[in-house]
Design an enzyme around this catalytic site. Structure first.
Site, PDB file in Angstrom:
ATOM      1  N   SER A 189       0.856  -1.190   0.000  1.00  0.00           N
ATOM      2  CA  SER A 189       0.000   0.000   0.000  1.00  0.00           C
ATOM      3  C   SER A 189       0.890   1.238   0.000  1.00  0.00           C
ATOM      4  O   SER A 189       1.731   1.391  -0.885  1.00  0.00           O
ATOM      5  CB  SER A 189      -0.953  -0.025   1.191  1.00  0.00           C
ATOM      6  OG  SER A 189      -1.872   1.052   1.123  1.00  0.00           O
ATOM      7  N   HIS A 210      -2.559  -0.978  -3.539  1.00  0.00           N
ATOM      8  CA  HIS A 210      -3.724  -0.108  -3.381  1.00  0.00           C
ATOM      9  C   HIS A 210      -3.565   1.129  -4.254  1.00  0.00           C
ATOM     10  O   HIS A 210      -2.710   1.972  -4.010  1.00  0.00           O
ATOM     11  CB  HIS A 210      -3.877   0.317  -1.917  1.00  0.00           C
ATOM     12  CG  HIS A 210      -4.112  -0.818  -0.989  1.00  0.00           C
ATOM     13  ND1 HIS A 210      -3.832  -0.755   0.359  1.00  0.00           N
ATOM     14  CD2 HIS A 210      -4.605  -2.068  -1.201  1.00  0.00           C
ATOM     15  CE1 HIS A 210      -4.151  -1.906   0.935  1.00  0.00           C
ATOM     16  NE2 HIS A 210      -4.614  -2.729  -0.001  1.00  0.00           N
ATOM     17  N   ASP A 242      -4.544  -4.947   5.646  1.00  0.00           N
ATOM     18  CA  ASP A 242      -4.891  -5.746   4.469  1.00  0.00           C
ATOM     19  C   ASP A 242      -3.752  -6.695   4.107  1.00  0.00           C
ATOM     20  O   ASP A 242      -2.599  -6.284   3.988  1.00  0.00           O
ATOM     21  CB  ASP A 242      -5.201  -4.816   3.285  1.00  0.00           C
ATOM     22  CG  ASP A 242      -5.690  -5.579   2.062  1.00  0.00           C
ATOM     23  OD1 ASP A 242      -6.295  -6.654   2.243  1.00  0.00           O
ATOM     24  OD2 ASP A 242      -5.480  -5.088   0.940  1.00  0.00           O
TER      25      ASP A 242
END
Length: 347
Positions: free
Chosen positions: A162, A188, A283
């Protein structure tokens, strides 16, 4: 801790709107709003902000030039304000290469209404960026290793990231030879930006890197990036692995989600090497745990080399990680493991 924010944007409207949003937050202080790079330079030296929001397109000196000089002279966490265009995506990715931590897309139409709708996203991004670790920009060289011995085509490398992940992923992929096992990637990032990111990676890596397409066969020597707003899954079709794209809801706070990709690999875990890199949140941690529990080899980027030690930290705390490595040691470690454990398990 109060986050000291400096806004740099040539639009008086944008400066006013973001400034008002910042001033409404109890944990933030607006220290200045600069219309151009020259004013911004003086304000950086005077106020020493914790976070700078920076527009790319500005008069006199553009945002990228200012960012380059800033990161060499006084490294500061920067949140880029980007346009949702192909040109804007390329410039934003260049900004991340230069040291910007993250970005947010500027609304195309109805700027005043759009910024208000983005209020929660803006303040959350500022809070995340404030926690990031930034260093003086430097040029690092990556030595591509010699070709690997012929590995089983059953092997898959899976990587999730991310905030800070665009540069981390680039470092990992650039160290991989052209005959590496297939790589699947979830970063992401919104639609459009993943297209540009895949193209940039393809231009600097020995592997062929592309944005993943639904139904395509996964082949060694290739890396497949989850498209923005689409979950990437890996499914078995006969003897082949294939991509399956899913536009269903947000998972673990994101779409694409690293957890979705990792969970899809659990049935083939013995053939999987999975790595979780820099990023905010959790995540990927649960999916990484399930891969490890089912026989896969798992890695996490260490705190010292992370821009944001969030996702790897949660994975480590869950005992989902086989080894923790500096970003420059991720590729040698995963390739070394694959070379030593060459036989594939057909499932």
């Amino acid at each position: 801790m109060t986050i000291r924010v400096l806004i740099v944007d040539d639009s008086a409207l944008i400066r006013s709107l973001i400034g008002a949003i910042v001033e409404q937050q109890p944990d933030m202080q607006l220290v200045g709003a600069a219309p151009d790079a020259y004013a911004a330079r003086d304000m950086v030296n005077k106020y020493k902000p914790d976070v700078i929001t920076l527009d790319i397109e500005m008069p006199k000196v553009d945002g990228l030039t200012f960012l380059d000089k800033l990161m060499k002279a006084r490294p500061t966490p920067v949140l880029m304000i980007s346009t949702l265009t192909e040109q804007g995506a390329d410039a934003t990715l260049r900004a991340l290469e230069l040291g910007a931590v993250d970005f947010i897309a500027k609304p195309k139409l109805g700027i005043s209404e759009g910024i208000q709708q983005y209020q929660e996203v803006i303040v959350e991004k500022i809070r995340q960026v404030a926690k990031a670790k930034v260093e003086r920009a430097n040029v690092s060289t990556v030595t591509t290793p010699a070709r690997l011995p012929l590995l089983s085509t059953e092997k898959i490398i899976a990587i999730g990231a991310s905030i800070g992940g665009t540069e981390a992923i680039k470092k990992v992929l650039m160290a991989m030879p052209a005959n590496s096992p297939a790589v699947v990637l979830t970063q992401h990032m919104p639609p459009g930006f993943t297209t540009s990111f895949a193209k940039r990676l393809n231009g600097c890596c020995s592997l062929a890197v592309k944005e993943a397409e639904d139904g395509e066969r996964i082949l060694p020597g290739n890396a497949y990036l989850a498209p923005g707003a689409m979950h990437l899954k890996i499914v078995k079709s006969g003897a082949d692995y294939r991509i399956e794209l899913d536009s269903e809801g947000i998972v673990s706070g994101h779409k694409p989600s690293v957890d979705v990709m990792f969970e899809s690999l659990v049935p083939f875990a013995k053939n999987v090497v999975a790595a979780i890199l820099t990023g905010m949140g959790k995540d990927g941690a649960q999916g990484l745990l399930h891969i490890k529990q089912n026989g896969g080899f798992t890695l996490a980027q260490d705190e010292a080399s992370c821009v944001v030690f969030g996702m790897p930290k949660v994975a480590i705390e869950l005992n989902a990680v086989t080894q923790v490595k500096d970003i420059h040691d991720i590729t040698p470690t995963l390739l070394g493991y694959l070379t030593q454990n060459n036989a594939g398990s057909r499932l």
